[in-house]
Scaffold this motif. Sequence first.
Motif: not given
Length: 115
Positions: A11, A87, A110, A112
């Motif tokens: 993130l 993202t 991932q 983000t």
Amino acid sequence: QVQLLESGGGLVQNGGSLRLACAASRNIFSSMGWFRQAPGKQRELVASIRRGIITYADSVKGRFIISRDNAKNTLYLRMNSLKPEDTAVYYCAAVTGPGPEYNAWGQGTQVTVSS
């Protein structure tokens, strides 16, 4: 069967940076690339190195840098000036056969980007 393992996702705030890494279980192939897939969207090619030629998707040109370290069997993707639209799950892929198709894939990492 070659194995590809991505790392480095996470993130990050809008405008931030991340570096993804893709470790290959054996010598890096001449054609490798980074793809991404956002929810509800098709997977797209973000950047690739094919026989020494580097290409980028228009959406990441000037912000992302693909590179490789053959001694470490690792492919990298440096992502700068990240935007919320970046993202997605990012995948590393390689061409291991005689054809042009990417046929070896990592499990994805991932990324983000918060606004």
